[in-house]
Design a protein around this motif. Structure first.
Motif, PDB file in Angstrom:
ATOM      1  N   ALA A  63      44.881  21.574  -0.544  1.00 13.83           N
ATOM      2  CA  ALA A  63      44.321  22.626   0.303  1.00 13.83           C
ATOM      3  C   ALA A  63      42.799  22.657   0.295  1.00 13.83           C
ATOM      4  N   GLN A  64      42.167  21.796  -0.458  1.00 17.08           N
ATOM      5  CA  GLN A  64      40.717  21.859  -0.552  1.00 17.08           C
ATOM      6  C   GLN A  64      40.055  21.343   0.723  1.00 17.08           C
ATOM      7  N   PRO A  65      38.850  21.827   1.018  1.00 17.64           N
ATOM      8  CA  PRO A  65      38.139  21.343   2.212  1.00 17.64           C
ATOM      9  C   PRO A  65      37.728  19.891   2.048  1.00 17.64           C
ATOM     10  N   ILE A  66      37.764  19.149   3.156  1.00 15.60           N
ATOM     11  CA  ILE A  66      37.386  17.736   3.151  1.00 15.60           C
ATOM     12  C   ILE A  66      36.245  17.536   4.151  1.00 15.60           C
ATOM     13  N   GLU A  67      35.161  16.984   3.657  1.00 15.64           N
ATOM     14  CA  GLU A  67      33.976  16.748   4.495  1.00 15.64           C
ATOM     15  C   GLU A  67      34.058  15.338   5.081  1.00 15.64           C
ATOM     16  N   GLU A  68      33.705  15.214   6.352  1.00 16.91           N
ATOM     17  CA  GLU A  68      33.691  13.911   7.003  1.00 16.91           C
ATOM     18  C   GLU A  68      32.256  13.500   7.308  1.00 16.91           C
ATOM     19  N   LEU A  69      31.884  12.297   6.874  1.00 15.63           N
ATOM     20  CA  LEU A  69      30.564  11.744   7.163  1.00 15.63           C
ATOM     21  C   LEU A  69      30.730  10.442   7.942  1.00 15.63           C
ATOM     22  N   VAL A  70      29.709  10.087   8.698  1.00 18.15           N
ATOM     23  CA  VAL A  70      29.677   8.782   9.365  1.00 18.15           C
ATOM     24  C   VAL A  70      28.472   8.032   8.813  1.00 18.15           C
ATOM     25  N   LEU A  71      28.735   6.934   8.108  1.00 23.38           N
ATOM     26  CA  LEU A  71      27.690   6.119   7.495  1.00 23.38           C
ATOM     27  C   LEU A  71      27.753   4.718   8.082  1.00 23.38           C
ATOM     28  N   THR A  72      26.671   4.299   8.670  1.00 24.49           N
ATOM     29  CA  THR A  72      26.589   2.995   9.358  1.00 24.49           C
ATOM     30  C   THR A  72      27.767   2.806  10.316  1.00 24.49           C
ATOM     31  N   GLY A  73      28.131   3.893  10.979  1.00 24.46           N
ATOM     32  CA  GLY A  73      29.205   3.822  11.961  1.00 24.46           C
ATOM     33  C   GLY A  73      30.607   3.885  11.387  1.00 24.46           C
ATOM     34  N   LYS A  74      30.738   4.053  10.072  1.00 20.18           N
ATOM     35  CA  LYS A  74      32.048   4.105   9.437  1.00 20.18           C
ATOM     36  C   LYS A  74      32.321   5.515   8.892  1.00 20.18           C
ATOM     37  N   LYS A  75      33.571   5.951   9.042  1.00 17.46           N
ATOM     38  CA  LYS A  75      33.951   7.294   8.588  1.00 17.46           C
ATOM     39  C   LYS A  75      34.190   7.292   7.079  1.00 17.46           C
ATOM     40  N   VAL A  76      33.607   8.281   6.403  1.00 17.75           N
ATOM     41  CA  VAL A  76      33.791   8.433   4.953  1.00 17.75           C
ATOM     42  C   VAL A  76      34.223   9.871   4.673  1.00 17.75           C
ATOM     43  N   PHE A  77      35.303  10.041   3.958  1.00 18.70           N
ATOM     44  CA  PHE A  77      35.794  11.368   3.583  1.00 18.70           C
ATOM     45  C   PHE A  77      35.244  11.724   2.199  1.00 18.70           C
ATOM     46  N   ILE A  78      34.696  12.940   2.075  1.00 17.49           N
ATOM     47  CA  ILE A  78      34.163  13.427   0.800  1.00 17.49           C
ATOM     48  C   ILE A  78      35.070  14.556   0.306  1.00 17.49           C
ATOM     49  N   GLU A  80      37.647  -0.273   8.846  1.00 21.34           N
ATOM     50  CA  GLU A  80      37.722  -1.731   8.735  1.00 21.34           C
ATOM     51  C   GLU A  80      36.346  -2.346   8.978  1.00 21.34           C
ATOM     52  N   GLN A  81      36.229  -3.639   8.635  1.00 22.64           N
ATOM     53  CA  GLN A  81      34.975  -4.372   8.810  1.00 22.64           C
ATOM     54  C   GLN A  81      33.819  -3.719   8.038  1.00 22.64           C
ATOM     55  N   ILE A  82      34.097  -3.296   6.822  1.00 25.02           N
ATOM     56  CA  ILE A  82      33.091  -2.684   5.966  1.00 25.02           C
ATOM     57  C   ILE A  82      32.078  -3.749   5.529  1.00 25.02           C
ATOM     58  N   THR A  83      30.796  -3.423   5.649  1.00 21.26           N
ATOM     59  CA  THR A  83      29.726  -4.330   5.213  1.00 21.26           C
ATOM     60  C   THR A  83      29.038  -3.755   3.981  1.00 21.26           C
ATOM     61  N   LEU A  84      28.135  -4.558   3.382  1.00 19.94           N
ATOM     62  CA  LEU A  84      27.402  -4.087   2.210  1.00 19.94           C
ATOM     63  C   LEU A  84      26.478  -2.929   2.547  1.00 19.94           C
ATOM     64  N   ASP A  85      26.055  -2.816   3.813  1.00 20.19           N
ATOM     65  CA  ASP A  85      25.222  -1.678   4.230  1.00 20.19           C
ATOM     66  C   ASP A  85      26.001  -0.372   4.062  1.00 20.19           C
ATOM     67  N   THR A  86      27.287  -0.402   4.458  1.00 23.12           N
ATOM     68  CA  THR A  86      28.131   0.793   4.301  1.00 23.12           C
ATOM     69  C   THR A  86      28.322   1.117   2.825  1.00 23.12           C
ATOM     70  N   VAL A  87      28.583   0.097   2.025  1.00 24.75           N
ATOM     71  CA  VAL A  87      28.776   0.289   0.584  1.00 24.75           C
ATOM     72  C   VAL A  87      27.530   0.895  -0.045  1.00 24.75           C
ATOM     73  N   GLU A  88      26.354   0.416   0.365  1.00 26.76           N
ATOM     74  CA  GLU A  88      25.078   0.924  -0.155  1.00 26.76           C
ATOM     75  C   GLU A  88      24.911   2.406   0.176  1.00 26.76           C
ATOM     76  N   GLU A  89      25.248   2.781   1.404  1.00 30.49           N
ATOM     77  CA  GLU A  89      25.122   4.194   1.820  1.00 30.49           C
ATOM     78  C   GLU A  89      26.107   5.083   1.046  1.00 30.49           C
ATOM     79  N   ILE A  90      27.301   4.566   0.787  1.00 32.12           N
ATOM     80  CA  ILE A  90      28.268   5.331  -0.014  1.00 32.12           C
ATOM     81  C   ILE A  90      27.740   5.514  -1.432  1.00 32.12           C
ATOM     82  N   ALA A  91      27.162   4.473  -1.995  1.00 30.25           N
ATOM     83  CA  ALA A  91      26.606   4.541  -3.352  1.00 30.25           C
ATOM     84  C   ALA A  91      25.501   5.586  -3.446  1.00 30.25           C
ATOM     85  N   LYS A  92      24.679   5.690  -2.396  1.00 32.30           N
ATOM     86  CA  LYS A  92      23.565   6.639  -2.397  1.00 32.30           C
ATOM     87  C   LYS A  92      24.024   8.100  -2.370  1.00 32.30           C
ATOM     88  N   LEU A  93      25.317   8.314  -2.050  1.00 32.95           N
ATOM     89  CA  LEU A  93      25.845   9.685  -2.026  1.00 32.95           C
ATOM     90  C   LEU A  93      25.786  10.329  -3.405  1.00 32.95           C
TER      91      LEU A  93
END
Length: 603
Positions: free
Chosen positions: A520-535, A547-560
């Motif tokens: 039941a907890q709230p789920i935040e949706e972000l778009v990083l480098t054009g890819k959807k990420v659920f927080i 799909e088609q995840i690149t290292l740019d997307t991984v880097e942006e997720i890491a910065k979270l």
């Protein structure tokens, strides 16, 4: 990259881990040495052939069923929900045995109160047999009301040679799983009648412990006498109450009724308010402490038995709490000091079955459900067993009286109680009023009742009258739900392992279940480098199923990790075949490690 495990909590593995932490010396080459365990337990081991126990046909199998992990999932159904984005309430359609297994991680020791109104085993109840090998497949067949041979599934007839055993095999594993969800100070209320009350007491004594029995309440379910009865006019049912641990469980007192409050007076204008006069001397079998007593004003009372120690009686005297009437002393009990009424074991003022039918009729215009419980009856249990912010579970939800009662009580005392309702989508009888009104399953009646009741009750924007609907189904991931009969397809599934008819959100909520997070907890949706990420959980978990995840997307997720402050390091989940190539997948782990993210899994 490690893959996420597809099963619900392995209760056997959990129990073995607990044993290992308590008695490491009883393990030999990873197995339990029962002779060593017996030696460790000493005199507490009963090796005699005759002992007090409760057995029935199928008990060992039903115990194994409770311990077998589920490979199913709960799929969100937003279109059937109300206030999806804000509500904390859950309505789950499915076989409650499998649902209870799936809830083991997310709601372990989080539920304060369970109320259930299971089938009474009258010979007319819908009862189905659990399948030890594949209960998800079993469930999908049974929701169509046929077994694997196409035979219609209906009732547990009282002519069956295993009439009571069938019912016990149904209730036993569900109670064992339910106990795990209760908080240490939690409590369960179970409605039942004469058919199985004796067996239910024995089962509960085993599951919860005989020492945790709290009460057997007699509920007056019927007004008036039935002169057409053959022997006695049956006017009552039972409500069994067991605590998870009696050492921690506290019964809430009930509010004083108006007639009791009127008995409190203030004839001497005491600034502390109205009070009642209560005797301080012992009478009858009350016991007491024997001594003589002199008040602060010099009034002497000869030796007698008092209800309080001499020291405490003197304190009351100094605090102007004593009143002398002739040769007797009374104390003042102020209204604001009265804790309320201790609950009693006979309930004859909490409404009856006829009132419950009227409640359904008031909402729907006709009686769509045959055996509802009245709202005041469930509210009474809620007042005794819960506080304002607790979670309540009902896994035999029926017409959803419990959900209705939770909303009603929250409206009355400004509470924030949450409910989890679980109901089998049992088809309604084609001849019934419910079916004619368009309700094809009991679950449809329950959901609509909550919608209508919520609108009738709501007087505040703060009141949660919504609910998230989830439906039991097989896993979204093919490797977690393999087809052993088609090896060629199973090998192809290693490339694309998500079932084609499943959505990102289906998969997301399955991941939440595996991690043991609140649905039941709230789920935040972000778009990083054009890819959807659920927080989830304010940054405790990040899920990217694109799909088609690149290292740019991984880097942006890491910065979270710089944006979200959590008590523990962030965890990250990707789709196993979602990376652009194998090199990205390998390097992703290293990039995330640089930001302190060690827990990286794929599905």
């Amino acid at each position: 990259m490690e893959k996420l495990d597809g099963k619900s909590m392995d209760i056997v593995a959990e129990n073995i881990a607990k044993l290992k932490s308590l008695f490491p010396d009883i393990f030999s080459e990873g197995k339990i040495d029962f002779e060593a365990l017996k030696a460790t337990l000493g005199e507490y081991v009963d090796e005699s052939q005759e002992r007090y126990s409760f057995n029935w046909s199928g008990k060992a199998k039903s115990r194994r069923i409770a311990q077998t992990p589920s490979t199913g999932t709960l799929r969100p159904a937003k279109e059937e929900s109300k206030d999806w984005d804000s509500t904390k309430n859950l309505y789950i359609e499915g076989d409650n045995l499998e649902v209870l297994k799936l809830l083991q991680k997310s709601y372990h020791k989080r539920v304060k109160m369970i109320y259930i109104d299971p089938p009474y085993n009258t010979g007319k109840d819908f009862v189905y047999k659990d399948n030890f090998k594949d209960n998800i497949k079993n469930y999908l067949e049974l929701t169509k009301q046929v077994d694997s041979e196409g035979n219609r599934v209906s009732t547990n007839s009282d002519t069956s040679g295993r009439y009571h055993s069938n019912w016990l095999n149904m209730i036993y594993p569900r109670l064992k799983l339910a106990r795990n969800l209760l908080k240490d100070d939690g409590v369960i209320f179970i409605s039942i009648d004469d058919n199985e009350v004796a067996n239910l007491r024995k089962v509960c004594d085993e599951v919860f412990g005989e020492e945790n029995f709290v009460a057997s309440i007699i509920w007056s379910r019927k007004r008036g006498r039935d002169n057409s009865a053959k022997w006695f006019s049956k006017s009552h049912e039972y409500l069994l109450v067991y605590s998870k641990n009696k050492a921690f469980f506290n019964t809430n007192y009930l509010e004083l009724d108006e007639s009791t409050k009127k008995a409190y007076k203030n004839p001497d204008n005491d600034p502390r308010g109205s009070y009642r006069m209560l005797a301080v001397w012992a009478r009858g079998t009350q016991g007491g402490v024997e001594y003589d007593f002199t008040t602060k004003e010099g009034r002497y009372f000869s030796k007698r038995l008092w209800l309080f120690s001499k020291e405490n009686l003197s304190k009351m005297d100094k605090d102007n709490r004593l009143i002398i009437r002739g040769d007797n002393i009374y104390r003042k009990l102020f209204l604001n000091e009265n804790k309320g009424k201790i609950p009693e074991t006979i309930w004859d003022t909490t409404s009856n079955a006829a009132n419950a039918a009227d409640e359904i009729k008031k909402l729907f215009g006709k009686i769509l459900f045959d055996t509802p419980k009245p709202i005041p009856y469930v509210i009474e249990a809620l007042k005794i067993g819960t506080d304002k912010n607790d979670i309540i579970l009902d896994f035999f939800s029926g017409s959803a009286t419990t959900a209705h009662a939770v909303m009603q009580l929250n409206a009355e005392d400004c509470g924030n109680r949450r409910y989890i309702m679980v109901q089998l989508p049992e088809p309604t009888d084609p001849k019934s009023e419910a079916y004619k009104a368009g309700y094809k399953t009991i679950a449809e009646i329950g959901k609509e009742r909550i919608r209508r009741a919520g609108e009738n009750i709501s007087r505040s924007s703060e009141l949660d009258i919504g609910f998230k609907v989830f439906k039991l189904d097989s896993s979204n991931i093919k490797t977690w739900d393999p087809d052993h009969e088609n090896l060629e397809e199973s090998l192809l599934d290693a490339v694309d392992n998500i079932k084609p008819d499943r959505t990102e959100e289906d998969l997301l909520y399955e991941i939440l279940l595996k991690y043991g997070l609140d649905l039941a907890q709230p789920i935040e949706e972000l778009v990083l480098t054009g890819k959807k990420v659920f927080i989830i959980s304010s940054g405790a978990l990040a899920v990217c199923l694109d799909e088609q995840i690149t290292l740019d997307t991984v880097e942006e997720i890491a910065k979270l990790t710089e944006k979200y402050e959590t008590d523990e390091p962030m965890r990250v989940v990707f789709r196993d075949n979602g990376f652009k190539n194998a090199e990205v997948k390998t390097n992703a782990i290293q990039i995330l490690k640089q930001y302190g993210i060690e827990d990286v899994k794929s599905v």
